[in-house]
Design an enzyme around this catalytic site. Structure first.
Site, PDB file in Angstrom:
ATOM      1  N   ALA A 123      37.913  38.395  25.475  1.00 11.91           N
ATOM      2  CA  ALA A 123      37.643  37.652  26.709  1.00 11.91           C
ATOM      3  C   ALA A 123      36.294  36.968  26.572  1.00 11.91           C
ATOM      4  CB  ALA A 123      37.659  38.601  27.907  1.00 11.91           C
ATOM      5  N   GLY A 125      35.494  33.776  26.945  1.00 11.39           N
ATOM      6  CA  GLY A 125      35.346  32.489  27.613  1.00 11.39           C
ATOM      7  C   GLY A 125      36.552  31.586  27.445  1.00 11.39           C
ATOM      8  N   ASP A 165      39.492  23.178  35.652  1.00 10.99           N
ATOM      9  CA  ASP A 165      38.946  23.734  34.418  1.00 10.99           C
ATOM     10  C   ASP A 165      38.447  22.674  33.446  1.00 10.99           C
ATOM     11  OD1 ASP A 165      39.738  26.112  35.505  1.00 10.99           O
ATOM     12  OD2 ASP A 165      41.447  26.418  34.184  1.00 10.99           O
ATOM     13  N   HIS A 298      34.303  47.528  64.633  1.00  8.43           N
ATOM     14  CA  HIS A 298      34.085  48.840  63.999  1.00  8.43           C
ATOM     15  C   HIS A 298      35.288  49.732  64.271  1.00  8.43           C
ATOM     16  CE1 HIS A 298      32.016  52.523  62.755  1.00  8.43           C
ATOM     17  NE2 HIS A 298      32.527  53.076  63.848  1.00  8.43           N
TER      18      HIS A 298
END
Length: 319
Positions: A123, A125, A165, A298
């Protein structure tokens, strides 16, 4: 509006012709592809379909990666508890097939050692998938294989755009999607929109998850900003405690003089769902005072963002 869309034109290329302009989006290629026969079929790239095509369940996998690990320290600690080994500052000298295993030769400083694995995933790039397009013939400039663009994703040729990309700005699907929308509006509607390449959330889908957007504390300091950090640990969050997942934190990077939120890093379950709130705060130039005053429900994991804002103000009561 004259629109003609062509998909899967060549090697993963998608293109849209709008009013005489063309916008191209090309899929990436892995930066490393193994052609060494000594490795057998034990070394593969990180391309998703190649990894998913593995026919056997792998007991042990060695990942070869590049780049810093600082934002991942919390995740690394959790993975180390589960028996995962990490070697930083280490060079991979070679990979050989040894029986049914892969033998990875490593070097840290002057120390040489070996590790074995069922599979090695490289991995290291990605690179642009522009081979065979004859880009130079169109006069389009590139840099290290990536098509150079401005903040409107326009190349040096006025009617040719490159998104995703292929321009190397941010090799993430959500970044490519936004670039596509900007280009489509600029071409079809004559607008002059720009992409904010500095405000793209980065997400890592591990356990716990990791997400980051905007400036890190170090980058803010390097820019000469008087930095104030707000932090809230997952151990103080009721929902994460009830989930048995009270590991991690939320960190906000702010301008100490103005209170403006400059960046955020989150490491905990649901981090990738929470990072958008920080991105919106940065986009709107919100301050920690404004974020801290927003009532969060919450129990939720997202209330950690509010608690981190409180901490930046010195007002956190649940730490």
């Amino acid at each position: 509006m004259d629109v003609n869309v062509i998909n899967e034109l060549q090697n993963g290329l998608s293109a849209a012709y709008i009013n005489g302009s063309v916008a191209a989006n090309l899929a990436y290629k892995p930066a490393f592809v193994s052609n060494n026969p000594e490795e057998g079929k034990k070394v593969i790239s990180s391309v998703e379909d190649e990894l998913l095509r593995c026919e056997e369940f792998q007991i042990s996998v060695a990942f070869i990666t590049m780049g810093g690990v600082t934002p991942l320290l919390q995740t690394l600690k959790e993975l180390e508890k589960k028996g995962v080994k990490f070697f930083t500052g280490t060079f991979v000298m070679g990979v050989k097939k040894k029986g049914k295993k892969a033998l990875v030769e490593l070097k840290t400083g002057d120390k040489n050692f070996e590790e074995t694995a069922d599979l090695v995933v490289v991995a290291a790039g990605r690179r642009a998938n522009t081979e065979g397009l004859n880009i130079k013939a169109a006069g389009v400039n590139t840099e290290r294989g990536f098509i150079t663009v401005d903040d409107r994703c326009c190349t040096n040729v006025p009617h040719i755009y490159a998104i995703g990309d292929v321009n190397g700005k941010s090799m993430l699907a959500h970044a490519a999607s936004e670039q596509g929308k900007v280009v489509a509006e600029n071409i079809a509607k004559g607008k002059n929109l720009a992409c904010d390449f500095d405000l793209v959330p980065g997400c890592i889908y591990t356990h716990p998850e990791v997400a980051s957007v905007g400036l890190t504390e170090q980058k803010a300091k390097d820019a000469g900003i008087n930095v104030k950090v707000g932090r809230f640990n997952a151990a103080g969050n009721g929902k994460l405690l009830s989930m048995g997942a009270a590991e991690g934190f939320v960190k906000l990077v702010t301008d100490a003089d103005t209170g403006e939120i400059l960046g955020g890093q989150i490491c905990c379950e649901h981090a990738t769902d929470m990072i958008s709130e920080v991105a919106v705060a940065i986009k709107l130039e919100s301050t920690v005072h404004e974020l801290a005053s927003v009532i969060h429900p919450h129990p939720t994991v997202s209330e950690m963002v509010m608690e981190a804002a409180d901490d930046a103000l010195g007002l956190c009561i649940h730490q």
